[in-house]
Design a protein around this motif. Sequence first.
Motif, PDB file in Angstrom:
ATOM      1  N   SER A  85       0.895  -1.122   0.011  1.00 41.87           N
ATOM      2  CA  SER A  85       0.031   0.163   0.080  1.00 41.87           C
ATOM      3  C   SER A  85       0.946   1.253   0.005  1.00 41.87           C
ATOM      4  O   SER A  85       0.602   2.191  -0.614  1.00 41.87           O
ATOM      5  CB  SER A  85      -0.871   0.120   1.200  1.00 41.87           C
ATOM      6  OG  SER A  85      -1.475  -1.112   1.408  1.00 41.87           O
TER       7      SER A  85
ATOM      8  N   GLN B 173      -3.530   3.165   2.265  1.00 46.24           N
ATOM      9  CA  GLN B 173      -4.851   3.211   1.064  1.00 46.24           C
ATOM     10  C   GLN B 173      -5.705   4.467   1.306  1.00 46.24           C
ATOM     11  O   GLN B 173      -6.062   4.865   0.148  1.00 46.24           O
ATOM     12  CB  GLN B 173      -5.710   1.740   1.528  1.00 46.24           C
ATOM     13  CG  GLN B 173      -4.793   0.719   1.160  1.00 46.24           C
ATOM     14  CD  GLN B 173      -5.455  -0.521   0.868  1.00 46.24           C
ATOM     15  OE1 GLN B 173      -6.794  -0.371   0.887  1.00 46.24           O
ATOM     16  NE2 GLN B 173      -4.905  -1.709   1.041  1.00 46.24           N
ATOM     17  N   ALA B 174      -5.687   4.843   2.288  1.00 43.79           N
ATOM     18  CA  ALA B 174      -6.513   6.130   2.365  1.00 43.79           C
ATOM     19  C   ALA B 174      -5.888   7.403   1.618  1.00 43.79           C
ATOM     20  O   ALA B 174      -6.258   8.172   1.018  1.00 43.79           O
ATOM     21  CB  ALA B 174      -6.806   6.544   3.887  1.00 43.79           C
TER      22      ALA B 174
ATOM     23  N   THR C  23      -3.814   6.781  -0.891  1.00 38.78           N
ATOM     24  CA  THR C  23      -3.802   6.751  -2.284  1.00 38.78           C
ATOM     25  C   THR C  23      -5.435   6.924  -2.807  1.00 38.78           C
ATOM     26  O   THR C  23      -5.302   7.618  -3.740  1.00 38.78           O
ATOM     27  CB  THR C  23      -3.766   5.086  -2.539  1.00 38.78           C
ATOM     28  OG1 THR C  23      -2.534   4.690  -2.195  1.00 38.78           O
ATOM     29  CG2 THR C  23      -3.734   4.832  -4.208  1.00 38.78           C
ATOM     30  N   THR C  24      -6.486   6.853  -1.938  1.00 37.25           N
ATOM     31  CA  THR C  24      -7.820   7.239  -2.359  1.00 37.25           C
ATOM     32  C   THR C  24      -7.763   8.715  -2.585  1.00 37.25           C
ATOM     33  O   THR C  24      -8.400   9.194  -3.132  1.00 37.25           O
ATOM     34  CB  THR C  24      -8.754   6.568  -1.370  1.00 37.25           C
ATOM     35  OG1 THR C  24      -8.358   5.222  -1.083  1.00 37.25           O
ATOM     36  CG2 THR C  24     -10.185   6.752  -1.868  1.00 37.25           C
TER      37      THR C  24
ATOM     38  N   ILE D 274      -6.165   9.989  -5.636  1.00 39.37           N
ATOM     39  CA  ILE D 274      -7.083   9.847  -6.869  1.00 39.37           C
ATOM     40  C   ILE D 274      -8.422  10.734  -6.888  1.00 39.37           C
ATOM     41  O   ILE D 274      -8.494  11.214  -7.817  1.00 39.37           O
ATOM     42  CB  ILE D 274      -7.506   8.103  -6.672  1.00 39.37           C
ATOM     43  CG1 ILE D 274      -6.316   7.442  -6.814  1.00 39.37           C
ATOM     44  CG2 ILE D 274      -8.642   8.012  -7.888  1.00 39.37           C
ATOM     45  CD1 ILE D 274      -6.753   5.580  -6.872  1.00 39.37           C
ATOM     46  N   TYR D 275      -8.714  10.922  -5.602  1.00 39.47           N
ATOM     47  CA  TYR D 275      -9.845  11.827  -5.576  1.00 39.47           C
ATOM     48  C   TYR D 275      -9.372  13.268  -5.928  1.00 39.47           C
ATOM     49  O   TYR D 275     -10.137  14.111  -6.566  1.00 39.47           O
ATOM     50  CB  TYR D 275     -10.680  11.773  -4.384  1.00 39.47           C
ATOM     51  CG  TYR D 275     -11.826  10.847  -4.422  1.00 39.47           C
ATOM     52  CD1 TYR D 275     -13.159  11.004  -4.852  1.00 39.47           C
ATOM     53  CD2 TYR D 275     -11.529   9.526  -4.175  1.00 39.47           C
ATOM     54  CE1 TYR D 275     -13.959  10.100  -4.999  1.00 39.47           C
ATOM     55  CE2 TYR D 275     -12.454   8.358  -3.975  1.00 39.47           C
ATOM     56  CZ  TYR D 275     -13.776   8.901  -4.414  1.00 39.47           C
ATOM     57  OH  TYR D 275     -14.765   7.874  -4.630  1.00 39.47           O
TER      58      TYR D 275
ATOM     59  N   GLN E 190      -6.964   4.051 -10.155  1.00 35.65           N
ATOM     60  CA  GLN E 190      -7.851   3.137  -9.434  1.00 35.65           C
ATOM     61  C   GLN E 190      -7.276   1.862  -9.363  1.00 35.65           C
ATOM     62  O   GLN E 190      -7.306   0.898  -8.437  1.00 35.65           O
ATOM     63  CB  GLN E 190      -9.102   3.130 -10.069  1.00 35.65           C
ATOM     64  CG  GLN E 190     -10.139   2.349  -8.997  1.00 35.65           C
ATOM     65  CD  GLN E 190     -10.376   3.184  -7.983  1.00 35.65           C
ATOM     66  OE1 GLN E 190     -10.946   4.128  -7.992  1.00 35.65           O
ATOM     67  NE2 GLN E 190     -10.555   2.628  -6.763  1.00 35.65           N
TER      68      GLN E 190
ATOM     69  N   LEU F 256      -5.085   0.148  -6.392  1.00 33.53           N
ATOM     70  CA  LEU F 256      -5.488  -0.590  -5.481  1.00 33.53           C
ATOM     71  C   LEU F 256      -6.195  -1.880  -5.774  1.00 33.53           C
ATOM     72  O   LEU F 256      -6.300  -2.365  -4.725  1.00 33.53           O
ATOM     73  CB  LEU F 256      -6.764   0.487  -4.967  1.00 33.53           C
ATOM     74  CG  LEU F 256      -6.676   2.019  -4.531  1.00 33.53           C
ATOM     75  CD1 LEU F 256      -7.801   2.464  -4.190  1.00 33.53           C
ATOM     76  CD2 LEU F 256      -5.850   1.770  -3.204  1.00 33.53           C
TER      77      LEU F 256
END
Lengths: 249, 340
Positions: free
Chosen positions: B102, B165-166, B168-169, B172-173, B185, B188
């Motif tokens: 991650s 992971q948070a 990464t998200t 992405i957002y 995406q 992930l």
Amino acid sequence: MRIEISDLRFSAGKKEILRGVNASFEGRKIYGVIGPNGCGKTTLLKHLYRMYPARGRIFVDGAPIERYSAKQYARKVAVMAQIQSFATAELDVREVVQTGRYPYKRAMQPYGREDTAIVDAVLRETGLHDLRDRKVRTLSGGELQRVLIAKCLAQQPELILLDEPTNHLDIRGRLELMRRLRTFDGMVILTIHDLNLAARYCDYIYLMKDGQIRAGGAPREVLCERTLEEAFLVKLDVLRRDGEIFIGI
Amino acid sequence: MSIKTKRWICFSLFLLTCGTAFATLFLGSVALDRKTVLDCLRAFVIGGEVENRNLYNLITAVRLPRVCLTLLAGAVLSVVGILMQTLTGNALAEPYVLGVSSGASAGAAGAIVLHWFSFLPSGRVVFSAFLGSFLAIASVVALQGRSTSPIRLVLTGMGVSAFFQAATTLIIYSSRNEAQARSAQYWLTGSFSGSNWSDVALAAAALIVLLAVCRCVEKELDLLLLGRDAAAQAGMNVRAMQLILILFSALAVSAIVSVSGLVGFVGLIVPHVMRRVVDTAHRYLILSSALAGGCFLTLADTVARTAFSPQEVPIGVMTAFIGAPAFILMIRRMYHENRD
């Protein structure tokens, strides 16, 4: 081999664990360190493992203990400790004993013929030769103890350190271990709870209490009713017969 | 088990892996016959003419790099799994479980979406992924401290993993470009679709470096199996060794993650089985795990791309379906052993 400890102090947080320990160890003897729980005997031993800094208070063969490199020190001093890791149990006896040769190897140098010969000799000497291909997890407590001793012997040290080695052993295992230590050609320092074993097998005993050495000498000098009662706060009977000492509870 | 037997097992695994890799070339959206595949392979290796240029491209530019990449990635992930297990003294350690993957994917996503390290001429995705994974594994090792508790390690890994992971998200957002967001995406979930030869070269480099390092510190790895204290008492510089293992594990994981995204549990299952089948000492464990890991991931990827054809399932989903139950079983057994 000669070890001098002078005024060794150690605190964990606010708690003083060692409060000025003075002791010396010399020659081919078995030294026993006894004392009630929490007296600091394990902490003292850990200073000799070099797990805790000695801050110039410990001299080994005339040089500060910090002066030795890790491998140099391991060629002098072997530690017999319980080994614990998820994979240890899956190793076989020979592989564990062979790790005793590590301090003699340079980086990237594999174990060679000489190491194999020494490991074989040690396996024979400790009666492990028939068990050499067995996985560690299949061994009994006494057999495992023999493997750990064999690992120390393969290290060809001048001193073996043991922290309460007899705790998990039955009476036969205890006697076997102490007899094997008697035949070791070097110095042994161990912490021990069993006073009768200490009386019978140690050449010299240090009695610790509250982070200090309270008495030191041959078993017949240290193991007397008054000293023991002061240290352990219970009344013990000490019987002496034919130069042997028995401690009754 | 004798060395001869171990060698035989490794050799058999080698044959099995080669056979699997070859067989999977035939499988996919277009069914191929043996003659076509062999002709194309021959043309690819020694040159010459082929009948059908399209099929040639399909094989040499799509399927072959993909199979090579899964072989290499499986091998690298398995070997890294072993290194992390030895490093932490824990059989549950694995790049995905400990959040190292991650960390790498957060770094990679940052480089792609937010253009981190854009001053670097090349390799910025890998570099950024390396920093992420190094950060992750170093924090897991530091937080674990001297504890040997598997539960503490896994929970720490969970925390680290959740954090990255948070991250990464979030990255992405924060992207303003939808196509970019969709491509990110993929960090992930993990996928080998679109593998090319430069990915293969990167993975091969990672594997070669990793195996070379393992060979150099083989003795130290075996010694670490007795625990950190015992290793230190035998004269090993444990700190330096930890640093070496962390560094090269992070390097290898970041190389793999930057070409495939998150693929979990390979480094958990493969070494676990190989320890039982082959050896606990590292030499043959590493060799056999590299081979078996390659074979395993190639098979898993083949299932991922053919089972629901023409849809493709992310490879991370496939490995988790096998890996997660194995993980739970291992925890279960550990608890049984501890209770006795």
